[in-house]
Motif scaffolding. Structure first.
Motif, short mmCIF file in Angstrom:
data_model
loop_
_atom_site.label_atom_id
_atom_site.label_comp_id
_atom_site.label_asym_id
_atom_site.label_seq_id
_atom_site.Cartn_x
_atom_site.Cartn_y
_atom_site.Cartn_z
N ASN A 1 0.83 -1.21 0.00
CA ASN A 1 0.00 0.00 0.00
C ASN A 1 0.86 1.26 0.00
OD1 ASN A 1 -2.34 -1.48 0.01
ND2 ASN A 1 -2.66 -1.34 2.22
N ALA A 2 1.95 1.25 0.74
CA ALA A 2 2.84 2.41 0.78
C ALA A 2 3.46 2.65 -0.60
CB ALA A 2 3.92 2.20 1.83
N THR A 3 3.84 1.59 -1.28
CA THR A 3 4.41 1.73 -2.63
C THR A 3 3.38 2.29 -3.60
OG1 THR A 3 5.83 -0.17 -2.18
CG2 THR A 3 5.60 0.49 -4.47
N GLU A 4 2.16 1.78 -3.56
CA GLU A 4 1.10 2.28 -4.44
C GLU A 4 0.81 3.75 -4.18
OE1 GLU A 4 -2.32 -0.22 -3.99
OE2 GLU A 4 -1.31 -1.97 -4.84
N LEU A 5 0.77 4.13 -2.91
CA LEU A 5 0.51 5.53 -2.58
C LEU A 5 1.65 6.45 -3.03
CD1 LEU A 5 -1.11 5.17 0.96
CD2 LEU A 5 -2.23 5.82 -1.17
N SER B 1 1.08 9.50 -5.57
CA SER B 1 1.43 10.88 -5.19
C SER B 1 2.39 11.50 -6.20
CB SER B 1 2.03 10.92 -3.78
OG SER B 1 3.27 10.25 -3.75
N ASP B 2 3.31 10.70 -6.74
CA ASP B 2 4.21 11.22 -7.77
C ASP B 2 3.44 11.65 -9.02
OD1 ASP B 2 6.43 10.86 -6.21
OD2 ASP B 2 7.01 8.95 -7.13
N SER B 3 2.49 10.82 -9.45
CA SER B 3 1.72 11.18 -10.64
C SER B 3 0.83 12.39 -10.38
CB SER B 3 0.88 9.99 -11.12
OG SER B 3 -0.06 9.63 -10.14
N LEU B 4 0.29 12.50 -9.16
CA LEU B 4 -0.53 13.67 -8.83
C LEU B 4 0.31 14.95 -8.80
CD1 LEU B 4 -2.89 12.26 -6.06
CD2 LEU B 4 -3.51 12.97 -8.37
#
Length: 166
Positions: free
Chosen positions: A78-82, A86-89
């Motif tokens: 989950n931390a990796t997905e977030l 966040s990088d794409s946002l």
């Protein structure tokens, strides 16, 4: 000094008998011949085996999640997905801010409409990493070999055309 060593060694290898008796009938149930060295080796190997099994269980099973300091695999995923989201946002936010700044310039009259396009603004915002584009020695050798092969193929094609015309 030698007597002490000999007596200790003698004690280690002296055979003793372990007997288990029925208290009521004094019948011998179990008998085992032992010496101190055998007992010491057995307990040492048993302790090493017990420690290794415990370590294996903790290291390679989900049981390790209950030990403080270890996080669960689901939490890591989950931390990796977030982090990726966040990088794409952040990238999308930078692009939107640049687009809005461009529109503001057009509305204020600071920029001509003909020079304004969304693609040019997005291209200005995108970050380009510093990449070393110099060719390495291996690349130069490969390019020379490819050029040589192409040159040979080009010569063979012209010879075929000349022979076809004859």
């Amino acid at each position: 000094m030698k007597k002490k060593k000999r007596s200790f060694r003698k004690k280690l290898f002296t055979k003793n008998r372990l007997v288990i008796l029925n208290e009521d009938t004094f019948e011998e149930i179990f008998s085992l011949k032992l010496n101190l060295m055998n007992v010491f080796v057995t307990f040492t190997l048993g302790g090493i085996f017990l420690i290794s099994i415990t370590t294996y269980i903790i290291a390679f099973t989900p049981l390790r999640e209950f030990i403080p300091g270890y996080s669960s695999s689901e939490l890591k995923r989950n931390a990796t997905e977030l982090a990726i989201k966040s990088d794409s946002l952040e990238k999308a936010l930078k692009q939107n801010e640049a687009y809005i700044k461009g529109i503001q310039k057009v509305l204020k009259g600071e920029l001509e409409y003909a020079k304004f396009s969304k693609d040019s603004i997005i291209a200005d915002v995108e970050e380009h990493p510093n990449v070393d584009m110099k060719a390495t020695e291996e690349e130069i050798k490969l390019r020379e070999e490819v050029a040589k092969i192409e040159k040979e193929q080009g010569e063979s094609k012209t010879e075929k055309k000349k022979s076809d015309k004859k």
